[in-house]
Scaffold this motif. Structure first.
Motif, mmCIF file in Angstrom:
data_model
loop_
_atom_site.group_PDB
_atom_site.id
_atom_site.type_symbol
_atom_site.label_atom_id
_atom_site.label_comp_id
_atom_site.label_asym_id
_atom_site.label_seq_id
_atom_site.Cartn_x
_atom_site.Cartn_y
_atom_site.Cartn_z
ATOM 1 N N ARG A 148 -62.062 15.042 36.609
ATOM 2 C CA ARG A 148 -62.088 16.429 37.205
ATOM 3 C C ARG A 148 -61.064 16.281 38.459
ATOM 4 N NH1 ARG A 148 -66.979 16.967 37.891
ATOM 5 N NH2 ARG A 148 -67.159 17.466 35.513
ATOM 6 N N SER A 149 -61.200 15.042 39.137
ATOM 7 C CA SER A 149 -60.748 15.092 40.510
ATOM 8 C C SER A 149 -59.535 14.785 40.382
ATOM 9 C CB SER A 149 -61.468 13.962 41.287
ATOM 10 O OG SER A 149 -61.089 12.696 40.811
ATOM 11 N N ASP B 247 -66.461 12.765 36.241
ATOM 12 C CA ASP B 247 -66.013 13.108 37.624
ATOM 13 C C ASP B 247 -64.480 12.858 38.025
ATOM 14 O OD1 ASP B 247 -68.528 14.355 38.073
ATOM 15 O OD2 ASP B 247 -69.416 12.796 39.072
ATOM 16 N N GLU C 265 -64.745 15.885 30.352
ATOM 17 C CA GLU C 265 -65.182 16.198 31.726
ATOM 18 C C GLU C 265 -66.704 16.660 31.881
ATOM 19 O OE1 GLU C 265 -62.956 18.973 33.890
ATOM 20 O OE2 GLU C 265 -61.163 17.860 33.941
ATOM 21 N N GLN D 35 -70.703 9.929 33.235
ATOM 22 C CA GLN D 35 -70.622 10.902 34.563
ATOM 23 C C GLN D 35 -69.514 10.574 35.364
ATOM 24 O OE1 GLN D 35 -72.578 13.942 34.810
ATOM 25 N NE2 GLN D 35 -70.879 14.038 36.192
ATOM 26 N N GLU D 36 -69.548 9.349 35.854
ATOM 27 C CA GLU D 36 -68.363 8.855 36.803
ATOM 28 C C GLU D 36 -67.013 9.140 36.204
ATOM 29 O OE1 GLU D 36 -68.092 7.531 39.883
ATOM 30 O OE2 GLU D 36 -70.083 7.891 40.004
#
Length: 283
Positions: A11-12, A8, A55, A4-5
Motif C-alpha cells: 500500500r505504501s 502495508d 493489500e 500484514q507487513e
C-alpha cells in the motif's frame, strides 16, 4: 510470510507513485494518493481481486513470478525488491532484469563534471542518465523515447534521425564488437528477462553484423581508451574514454574528457555553452 507487513508495504509503495509516473491520466475524481489498486493490478498483469486481497492481508503465498511483476509495477528499488521477497517468505533470487534505477549519488556525480561528458548505461546499453555536455556531444536523450536511447540499437540498426552511426565515432566497429560481447554476457545473467531477450532477437533479425558477432560467443572485450567524435557543429573532438563499473547495479559510467589545452578541450567548452542548440541552422 508476514501478510500484514506485506499488505502495508504494498500500500505504501502504491501510494507514492503518481499516475503520470506510469503514463496514466490523473483524472478528475481521484480520491486516493498515488495509483488505484486496479491500476497496479493492470501494470502487474494480475486480477484486481487478487491484488486487493494482497493489500488486505488475505491472499495466499505469492509466487516469485508474482513478486517480480509487483516489483516492476511498483517501480521498486533493488533493496525494496529484496524486502518484498522477505516479507512474502521467499528469499530474493537474482534480479529479474537489468536495473534501470540510477543511484542518486551517481546522478549527482554526472552533473558535478562540467568539463566532461558523462553517461550511465545499463547492462543492455540503454542510456539511463546523462549530463548536459553528453547531450550536446552525442544527442539530446531527453527528446528521444526510451526505445531509441539504446546504444546497441544505435550501433547496429540504421537509419536513425541524425543519420550518423554512433555519432560518427572513430571506433564504431570496435564499439559494436564490445556491445555484442557485453550483451552475450548480459543474456547469460538475465536469461528470462523479456527486455534482454527481445533486444537480442531484434538485433539478430535486423543486423547481419550483430548476428555474426553473436555467433562468435565472445564475452570479453578490450577497453577503448580514446576515441574521436566527428561532431556536426564543432568538428572532430578527441576524448579519453574512462568506464567505471557500478557492480551492484550492473551499470557503467562512461566519462569523456579532452586533454587539457587541446583543441578538443576548446570544442567541448564551446559545446558546454551552446548545449544542444544547432549552430548551423539558418536563422
Amino acid at each position: 510470510m508476514d501478510r500484514q507487513e506485506l499488505a502495508d508495504f504494498l500500500r505504501s509503495r502504491r501510494e507514492r507513485i503518481t499516475p503520470a509516473d506510469v503514463g496514466l491520466p490523473a483524472g478528475q475524481r481521484r480520491r486516493t494518493p498515488g495509483l488505484r489498486r486496479e491500476e497496479v493490478a493492470h501494470l502487474a498483469f494480475m486480477s484486481t481481486e487478487y491484488y486487493t486481497r494482497l493489500e488486505q492481508a488475505r491472499a495466499p503465498h505469492p509466487s516469485r513470478e508474482v513478486l517480480a511483476q509487483l516489483a516492476r509495477a511498483l517501480r521498486l528499488s533493488d533493496a525494496e525488491r529484496d524486502h518484498l521477497h522477505h516479507l512474502a517468505g521467499t528469499p530474493p533470487g537474482p534480479p529479474p532484469g537489468p536495473s534501470r534505477e540510477v543511484r542518486q549519488s551517481i546522478a549527482d556525480l554526472l552533473h558535478r563534471l562540467p568539463q566532461a561528458a558523462a553517461i550511465v548505461v545499463s547492462a543492455t546499453y540503454e542510456v539511463i542518465a546523462w549530463n548536459e555536455l553528453a547531450a550536446a556531444l552525442m544527442e539530446d536523450f531527453s527528446a528521444l523515447p526510451r526505445h531509441e536511447r539504446n546504444l546497441a540499437r544505435r550501433a547496429f540498426l540504421e537509419p536513425y534521425p541524425s543519420g550518423r552511426r554512433l555519432y560518427s565515432v572513430s571506433d564504431a566497429d570496435e564499439f559494436a564488437r564490445t556491445v555484442a560481447q557485453h550483451l552475450r554476457a548480459a543474456a547469460g545473467r538475465y536469461p528470462d528477462d523479456p527486455e534482454v531477450t527481445g533486444l537480442v532477437d531484434e538485433l539478430l533479425a535486423g543486423s547481419e553484423e550483430f548476428a555474426r558477432l553473436w555467433a562468435a560467443h565472445d564475452v570479453a572485450s578490450r577497453p577503448t581508451l580514446c576515441k574521436t567524435f566527428d561532431h556536426p557543429v564543432v568538428g572532430p573532438i578527441s576524448v579519453n574514454c574512462d568506464v567505471l563499473d557500478i557492480a551492484d547495479r550492473d551499470q557503467r559510467v562512461v566519462i569523456y574528457t579532452a586533454a587539457p589545452g587541446s583543441p578538443s578541450e576548446e570544442a567541448l567548452r564551446l559545446l558546454s555553452v551552446v548545449g544542444t542548440q544547432r549552430l548551423d541552422v539558418p536563422g
